[in-house]
Write a protein that holds these residues in place. Structure first.
Motif, PDB file in Angstrom:
ATOM      1  N   TYR A  37       0.817  -1.387  -0.088  1.00 47.22           N
ATOM      2  CA  TYR A  37      -0.069  -0.122   0.058  1.00 47.22           C
ATOM      3  C   TYR A  37       0.922   1.407  -0.079  1.00 47.22           C
ATOM      4  N   VAL A  38       2.029   1.399   0.953  1.00 43.63           N
ATOM      5  CA  VAL A  38       2.805   2.605   1.120  1.00 43.63           C
ATOM      6  C   VAL A  38       3.549   2.698  -0.394  1.00 43.63           C
ATOM      7  N   VAL A  39       4.137   1.804  -0.891  1.00 45.09           N
ATOM      8  CA  VAL A  39       5.033   1.479  -1.895  1.00 45.09           C
ATOM      9  C   VAL A  39       4.134   2.285  -3.241  1.00 45.09           C
ATOM     10  N   THR A  40       2.780   1.852  -3.397  1.00 43.95           N
ATOM     11  CA  THR A  40       1.905   2.172  -4.455  1.00 43.95           C
ATOM     12  C   THR A  40       1.574   3.571  -4.333  1.00 43.95           C
ATOM     13  N   VAL A  41       1.111   4.088  -3.061  1.00 41.65           N
ATOM     14  CA  VAL A  41       0.872   5.586  -2.789  1.00 41.65           C
ATOM     15  C   VAL A  41       2.140   6.383  -3.101  1.00 41.65           C
ATOM     16  N   ALA A  42       3.426   6.053  -2.534  1.00 43.05           N
ATOM     17  CA  ALA A  42       4.394   6.828  -2.960  1.00 43.05           C
ATOM     18  C   ALA A  42       4.744   6.875  -4.203  1.00 43.05           C
ATOM     19  N   GLY A  43       4.575   5.674  -5.135  1.00 42.15           N
ATOM     20  CA  GLY A  43       4.939   5.796  -6.426  1.00 42.15           C
ATOM     21  C   GLY A  43       3.994   6.788  -7.368  1.00 42.15           C
ATOM     22  N   VAL A  44       2.575   6.686  -6.793  1.00 43.69           N
ATOM     23  CA  VAL A  44       1.541   7.406  -7.545  1.00 43.69           C
ATOM     24  C   VAL A  44       1.895   8.971  -7.460  1.00 43.69           C
ATOM     25  N   VAL A  45       2.187   9.226  -6.228  1.00 42.30           N
ATOM     26  CA  VAL A  45       2.258  10.610  -5.689  1.00 42.30           C
ATOM     27  C   VAL A  45       3.525  11.225  -6.224  1.00 42.30           C
ATOM     28  N   PHE A  46       4.832  10.639  -5.968  1.00 47.65           N
ATOM     29  CA  PHE A  46       5.984  11.127  -6.513  1.00 47.65           C
ATOM     30  C   PHE A  46       6.722  10.738  -7.815  1.00 47.65           C
ATOM     31  N   ALA A  47       6.152   9.822  -8.266  1.00 51.69           N
ATOM     32  CA  ALA A  47       6.457   9.200  -9.425  1.00 51.69           C
ATOM     33  C   ALA A  47       5.426   9.690 -10.516  1.00 51.69           C
ATOM     34  N   ASN A  48       4.795   8.766 -11.259  1.00 52.15           N
ATOM     35  CA  ASN A  48       3.439   8.999 -11.620  1.00 52.15           C
ATOM     36  C   ASN A  48       2.398   7.818 -11.525  1.00 52.15           C
ATOM     37  N   LEU A  49       1.299   8.146 -12.056  1.00 51.53           N
ATOM     38  CA  LEU A  49       0.201   6.987 -11.790  1.00 51.53           C
ATOM     39  C   LEU A  49       0.834   5.554 -12.090  1.00 51.53           C
ATOM     40  N   LEU A  50       1.350   5.414 -13.436  1.00 50.28           N
ATOM     41  CA  LEU A  50       1.316   4.199 -14.118  1.00 50.28           C
ATOM     42  C   LEU A  50       2.586   3.631 -13.381  1.00 50.28           C
ATOM     43  N   GLU A  51       3.524   4.164 -13.046  1.00 45.17           N
ATOM     44  CA  GLU A  51       5.080   3.989 -12.421  1.00 45.17           C
ATOM     45  C   GLU A  51       4.299   3.344 -11.014  1.00 45.17           C
ATOM     46  N   GLY A  52       3.604   4.075 -10.488  1.00 46.40           N
ATOM     47  CA  GLY A  52       3.212   3.571  -8.888  1.00 46.40           C
ATOM     48  C   GLY A  52       2.527   2.280  -8.910  1.00 46.40           C
ATOM     49  N   VAL A  53       1.521   2.312  -9.934  1.00 45.36           N
ATOM     50  CA  VAL A  53       0.481   0.984 -10.011  1.00 45.36           C
ATOM     51  C   VAL A  53       1.574  -0.330 -10.377  1.00 45.36           C
ATOM     52  N   VAL A  54       2.385   0.274 -11.354  1.00 43.58           N
ATOM     53  CA  VAL A  54       3.480  -1.149 -11.651  1.00 43.58           C
ATOM     54  C   VAL A  54       4.289  -1.501 -10.591  1.00 43.58           C
ATOM     55  N   MET A  55       4.701  -0.485  -9.590  1.00 40.80           N
ATOM     56  CA  MET A  55       5.591  -0.829  -8.566  1.00 40.80           C
ATOM     57  C   MET A  55       4.893  -1.606  -7.466  1.00 40.80           C
TER      58      MET A  55
END
Length: 731
Positions: free
Chosen positions: A370-388
């Protein structure tokens, strides 16, 4: 005439329920659609176009009748990134192609595959989007302009706080206060949608404040704002990824919303493939005429259900109301302050971060995902966050699936050692496996207990080589295999995960029906020694000096009745007596049942006495047909003649059994159980036990056709409460 009569009530229902609900949904959807367009960096009209198309097209064609579609906050971030990278008209092209892809999802009937995304990743994705929207709109509420990323917004926040425009802050804060406090107002007031009240209050406040406040600008009417899409320029793989991202997010969000709406409507199931066709058609049209992406939106859909909608007419009508408003009342839209929409979007964004989802992730061990996905979406972009998030979720799943527990310890009170292997035993477990096997000292006998559901060749070979080495040194290694994967099969075929059902079938299935040859008893005992004997040993060890039992269980000699299975009991629980027809002889020379009963009451201290009959009983069939079964058996069945007499006299148990659909022979069998129970209750030893120790006498009937146990009472039959469990003994 029949058609007219059918159409009449249908239109009455639409006018009575769907029309009022559509107005409520329209009032909620209007400010949300405008706010999402502003937050996405798209033309304001694009949000209204998407709302109209989503309501009418997805409403007519979708597979979830009460779902309301339109522009959604969940796609705000990806749309903003797409506009920044490709431009607005190219974004429209991407939206249209994403719609075509969704249509293909529906036609190929793979819509349910979109639900295969881990829920924790979906929840975290929405939370990340919500945080991103809140950070973005916080700058707007302070009177500034949002940046291109969350990092940029965070960096600009201190300076914007110093330069905040107090008029915008007052308007935005007032909108947020209304939205957050609306649920505390009386029910009658809350019938009016909170977003509508908040935006109207913000607009009114902006008119009276003595400062300039920026408002929404519509450059043209809704029809004039429609634009044709433009083919994007640049790397095509970027375009493909963006199309796929929008299609997948829109699909997953729509399907999850459809599931939620179905639960609100008492489990009403949606047609997922048709829903994809409806959503895809809406996105195709929205993209072609200059609208935002369309998805099923849970906020509007839940409002629709709570407002009393019964059919898809409500969603369609809400789209029509937005169209009429956008064409006729453009001036009203231009009175809405941007700060008011910012306050609305901040609240919506923070509502996407649900504490319940965080608690669930903590309980299920998925908090890191959960935390990794949220951080990825917020600080990278949505696609990268979801992939992570998906990659980490898959890694966690893989670790859990291949996880194996291996222990090695001496057996208490014995020189033997016990090695247990439980889980999926693969080459990944070899380091741990070899370390644990090395703990077993030389010169001791070993039992290897394997409860394994997956066993590959590498692990099997390592275990076999270790066992061969020990046996060569003179030790004994016994294997007890209770899992679905067996050592003997490891080299015969590629490894595959065994099914637990197979183990259950082997444990309770009759070997007489397998069609095998040879001595079944010998083979059965060998199988028992390889498996269940090891499980029974510790239980029997504790009972070796305790011959007591809990229940005296009288049942038929029929081989299909297995008392310990139908009572879920084990060794030492049942003192079982079996005879033909589960009869209790009264008088005469046969005192076998009486002797066993007295022994159970006096020596074993049983607290329960049970008589259990069954369907399709040969003894009852012979008794019912008055068949001459021959010497010996006729004398035995004579003990059941009182049962036959009570059956023909209209015993209430027979009437209850007939009402339940049982045939005459089974009705007689149930009456026989009731009769034998009464005979036992009349025994002096039973009466004394009931009075002194609370001994209970129960009648049961096992229905072979359904494998269910029925309770037989003095005047009827009843089922069992399957939620009951044995209460723990007081300490």
């Amino acid at each position: 005439m029949a058609t007219d009569n059918a159409q009449g009530p249908r239109w009455k229902a639409v006018l009575r329920h769907d029309l009022p609900a559509s107005v409520v949904v329209f009032l909620v959807a209007l400010p949300l659609s405008i706010g999402i367009a502003v937050a996405s960096g798209a033309p304001v009209a694009a949000g209204l176009i998407a709302a109209v198309v989503g309501g009418v097209v997805a409403g007519l064609l979708g597979g979830s009748p009460l779902q309301v579609s339109g522009p959604a906050a969940g796609l705000t971030v990806v749309v903003a990134e797409t506009i920044a990278q490709f431009g607005w008209r190219a974004t429209c092209f991407i939206v249209a192609v994403a719609g075509v892809l969704q249509i293909l999802f529906g036609l190929s009937r793979i819509a349910r595959a979109a639900l295969a995304v881990a829920p924790v990743v979906v929840h975290a994705m929405l939370a990340g989007i919500g945080i991103t929207i809140a950070l973005q709109q916080l700058l707007v509420l302070l009177g500034g302009v949002s940046g291109s990323s969350s990092l940029a917004n965070l960096s600009a926040l201190p300076a914007q706080l110093r330069d905040a425009r107090w008029g915008d802050v007052v308007v935005g804060t007032a909108v947020m206060a209304i939205l957050l406090g609306w649920k505390y107002l009386p029910t009658k007031i809350r019938l009016v949608p909170a977003p509508l009240v908040a935006i109207l209050a913000g607009a009114g406040l902006a008119m009276v404040l003595p400062t300039e406040i920026e408002r929404i600008v519509l450059n043209a009417s809704l029809f004039d704002s429609m634009t044709l899409p433009q083919v994007p320029t640049g790397a095509w793989w970027h375009v493909v990824f963006t199309v796929l991202t929008i299609a997948l997010i829109a699909s997953v969000e729509s399907l999850l919303s459809a599931v939620a709406v179905g639960r609100m409507r008492n489990g009403q199931r949606a047609d997922f493939d048709r829903e994809m066709l409806g959503q895809g058609s809406a996105n195709l049209l929205s993209g072609l005429i200059g609208g935002l992406p369309v998805t099923g939106v849970i906020v509007r859909s839940a409002t629709n259900v709570r407002a009393g909608a019964l059919t898809r007419a409500s969603a369609v009508l809400h789209g029509i109301w937005i169209l009429v408003f956008s064409v006729v009342l453009v001036g009203v839209v231009e009175q809405i302050p941007k700060a008011a929409l910012a306050g609305l979007l901040i609240v919506i964004g923070m509502q996407l971060v649900k504490l319940a989802h965080i608690k669930r992730a903590l309980r299920t061990g998925d908090l890191l995902v959960y935390v990794v996905t949220v951080a990825g979406v917020v600080f990278a972009n949505l696609l990268e966050g979801v992939v992570m998030g998906l990659a980490l979720a898959f890694a966690v799943l893989l670790w859990r699936v291949v996880k194996v527990t291996i222990t090695a310890a001496p057996v208490p009170g014995s020189s033997r050692w016990l090695v247990t292997i439980d889980g999926s035993c693969t080459f990944l477990a070899l380091p741990k496996l070899s370390a644990k096997l090395a703990e077993v000292p030389a010169g001791v006998d070993v039992t290897v207990e394997m409860t394994v559901d997956f066993l590959d060749h590498a692990a099997s070979e390592a275990i076999a080589e270790w066992a061969d080495q020990r046996e060569f040194a003179g030790d004994t290694v016994d294997f007890v295999e209770m899992g679905t994967a067996r050592m003997a099969r490891a080299d015969a075929a590629p490894p595959e995960r065994g099914q637990s059902r197979k183990v259950i079938d082997e444990a309770i299935g009759p070997w007489r029906r397998t069609g095998g040859t040879g001595d079944a008893i010998t083979a059965g005992i060998a199988a028992y020694h390889r498996g269940p004997a090891h499980l029974l040993r510790p239980h029997l060890h504790g009972l070796r000096d305790r011959p007591d039992a809990d229940t005296f269980f009288l049942t038929c000699a029929d081989a299909r009745i297995v008392p310990n299975i139908i009572t879920n009991s084990g060794p030492g629980d049942l003192f079982t007596v079996r005879n033909v027809g589960n009869l209790v002889p009264v008088g005469g020379s046969d005192v076998s049942v009486e002797a066993a009963l007295i022994y159970a009451l006096d020596k074993l201290d049983v607290r329960s006495v049970v008589v259990c009959g069954h369907s399709g009983c040969g003894a009852m069939e012979a008794l019912y047909g008055q068949v001459q079964a021959g010497p010996g058996l006729d004398d035995w069945l004579a003990h059941a003649q009182p049962t036959l007499a009570e059956f023909h006299a209209g015993h209430p148990v027979a009437a209850a059994a007939a009402l339940a659909g049982f045939g005459p022979v089974d009705q007689l069998g149930m009456v026989n159980v009731a009769r034998q129970v009464q005979t036992l209750v009349d025994y002096p030893a039973i009466r004394a036990g009931m009075a002194e120790r609370g001994v209970a006498v129960t009648g049961l009937f096992f229905d072979l056709a359904t494998a269910r146990v029925i309770e037989i009472n003095a005047d009827g039959i009843s089922g069992f409460d399957e939620t009951r469990e044995i209460a723990a003994e007081p300490v």
